[in-house]
Scaffold this motif. Structure first.
Motif: not given
Length: 534
Positions: A341-368
């Motif tokens: 009952d969670r988005l990707l098994g992680v987050l209950i809401p399916c819309r939100a500000f921030g939460d770049v862990q669910l928006k960015w590519s893995k490569e971009l997260q790693r580089s930042v």
């Protein structure tokens, strides 16, 4: 009269909590550690689970084979005694009320007054709220912002979103005046008058960065060459998405200042849902991204009360939201988009500000994150779900609802999901109506029997509870009291209320969320005048 917290109730809560989960600081939906197979750790966001919760969606809590000891006092020492006066003092600590003054050449505002309150479960509280008047467009804005993974994103959105909306609604001429003032280093036209500020800013040292980005936004609006500006629905949609885009871009920019870098990272890697209303005359627009909620209390001419929902929760129980997610991702991911009952098994809401862990590519997260941030000290949540293939999975695009106010529309309730987890829509309407009747603000026709709200039953329960506490003067406080103090039959239980208020910090979050409520009352006479004038 004083009463002692029930030993049975407090023992049950403590024992239940001890056997359930080890919680770590840092989230509205707690970052929880599920221990299995020796030292293997699996992280996910965890929503509270209350065995006697009413009118709530499934929590999806999970048992642990190993329990961790909390830091609270021992069971035999956990005896707190509060008087009704002390209970009231705790409940009313965050309440406020404001009467809206007449505007527009003496014509009464369609908003009469508003009342609000907030009760924390997290420490520090992760909810935010704000109320402001758009000085250039005369609209009133009300917002509730529910943070998770820390309070940074909710604080940023509560401080900045109203400015983006106000700018979006400005005419081309007003935007030109704004730009001219900036170019000539002159004072800007006033944009907002805060009636309830979101709290002490955590961005005092970086405000100039945010002003620069707001200026870029209004420059782009100027380039569109629209004389009258965006309509309200467009303004709300563009503002939500533009602010979220700026939040994610700010952390990617090369910044020298350490404070700015760290704050930008905390905002981007935490998250916040948002529900806000814009009211101008009889025109009510509500924009929602996430699982906060807005409802209208409506009284018909025959005295019947009903609830008019203005938002949809964006979560796994919303079939339209599931369909949207499936349209945006390959069919091969249908089975992994929502798990437990969670988005990707992680987050209950399916819309939100921030939460770049669910928006960015893995490569971009790693580089930042490899730019030398002390992610542990900043309490940054780092976890990539196992089925993370085609981001972004999360959006801040709001769903916007328009409603033309009528004389029978009496009040609007905006609240974070901490309230809706405990009370259903009709419960909330019933409680506000009962509060208005007791407080003498309103005289509903109690001879009517609106069965859908169970009003007569509620009156009997109210009479029974009259001796338990002094009537609340604030409707938001009244709702919070009943959200945490009522049993499954809607009856107020003093022992339950006291227990929920005195749970130690490390346990409170497991049985309730931060609760933030704003109740907006409409001026029926003013609304009638609008219709006569038109």
């Amino acid at each position: 009269m004083s009463f002692r917290m029930s030993t049975t109730v407090s023992f049950w809560i403590l024992n239940s909590a001890r056997s359930r989960i080890a919680t770590l600081q840092g989230g509205r939906r707690l970052y929880s550690r599920n221990v299995s197979n020796g030292n293997h750790l699996k992280w996910r966001l965890f929503s509270r689970a209350l065995p006697t919760l009413r009118n709530s969606s499934p929590c999806g809590g999970f048992p642990l084979p190993k329990a961790y000891r909390h830091t609270s006092t021992e069971q035999e020492d956990f005896h707190l005694q509060l008087s009704p006066e002390q209970v009231n003092e705790m409940l009313r600590a965050g309440e406020s009320a404001h009467k809206v003054l007449d505007v527009d050449d003496g014509v009464p505002n369609s908003v009469l007054r508003f009342e609000s309150n907030q009760l924390a479960a997290n420490s520090p509280v992760e909810d935010r709220q704000g109320v402001a008047s758009c000085l250039q467009t005369k609209g009133l804005m009300f917002g509730v912002f529910d943070g998770h993974g820390g309070h940074a994103c909710a604080q940023a959105v509560s401080e900045r979103l109203f400015y983006y909306i106000a700018v979006s609604l400005m005419s081309h001429q007003t935007l030109e005046q704004m730009e001219e003032a900036m170019e000539n280093v002159k004072p800007l036209l006033p944009i907002l008058q805060w009636l309830k500020h979101p709290g002490d800013s955590i961005y005092k040292d970086v405000t100039s960065v945010h002003v620069d980005h707001l200026r870029v936004y209004w420059q782009e609006l100027l380039d569109l060459h629209m004389e009258i500006g965006l309509n309200t629905e467009e303004a709300l949609k563009y503002s939500f998405q533009r602010l979220d885009s700026d939040i994610t871009l700010e952390v990617q920019a090369p910044l020298e200042d350490e404070v700015t870098k760290n704050l930008s990272l905390q905002v981007a890697f935490s998250g916040a849902t948002a529900c806000m209303a814009h009211i101008s005359g009889v025109h009510l627009h509500v924009a929602n991204a996430g699982d906060c909620r807005a409802i209208l209390g409506v009284q018909e001419t025959d005295g019947m009360w009903s609830c008019l929902p203005l938002t949809n929760d964006h979560n796994a129980w919303n079939q339209a939201e599931l369909s949207r997610l499936k349209r945006e991702h390959p069919e091969s991911e249908d089975g992994t988009l929502i798990m437990d009952d969670r988005l990707l098994g992680v987050l209950i809401p399916c819309r939100a500000f921030g939460d770049v862990q669910l928006k960015w590519s893995k490569e971009l997260q790693r580089s930042v994150l490899e730019r030398g941030f002390d992610t542990d000290a900043l309490n940054i949540y780092q976890f990539t779900p196992p089925y993370y293939y085609t981001p972004p999975y999360l959006t801040a695009k709001p769903e916007v609802t328009y409603h033309r106010l009528r004389p029978q529309d009496k009040f609007l309730v905006l609240a974070s999901d901490g309230l809706w987890d405990m009370l259903g829509n009709e419960d909330v309407i019933r409680l506000v109506v009962g509060h208005l009747s007791k407080a003498g603000h309103h005289k509903p026709d109690l001879a009517q029997r609106p069965a859908n709200l169970g009003l007569m039953q509620s009156l009997l329960l109210q009479r029974k509870a009259n001796g338990l506490h002094v009537a609340d003067q604030n409707a938001a406080t009244h709702l919070i009291r009943h959200a945490i103090g009522s049993n499954e039959y809607g009856e107020m239980e003093p022992e339950r209320l006291t227990t929920m208020l005195t749970l130690p910090e490390d346990l409170a979050r497991m049985y309730r969320d931060d609760i933030t409520v704003t109740v907006v009352y409409f001026n029926s006479d003013s609304i009638n005048e609008y219709y006569k004038g038109s």
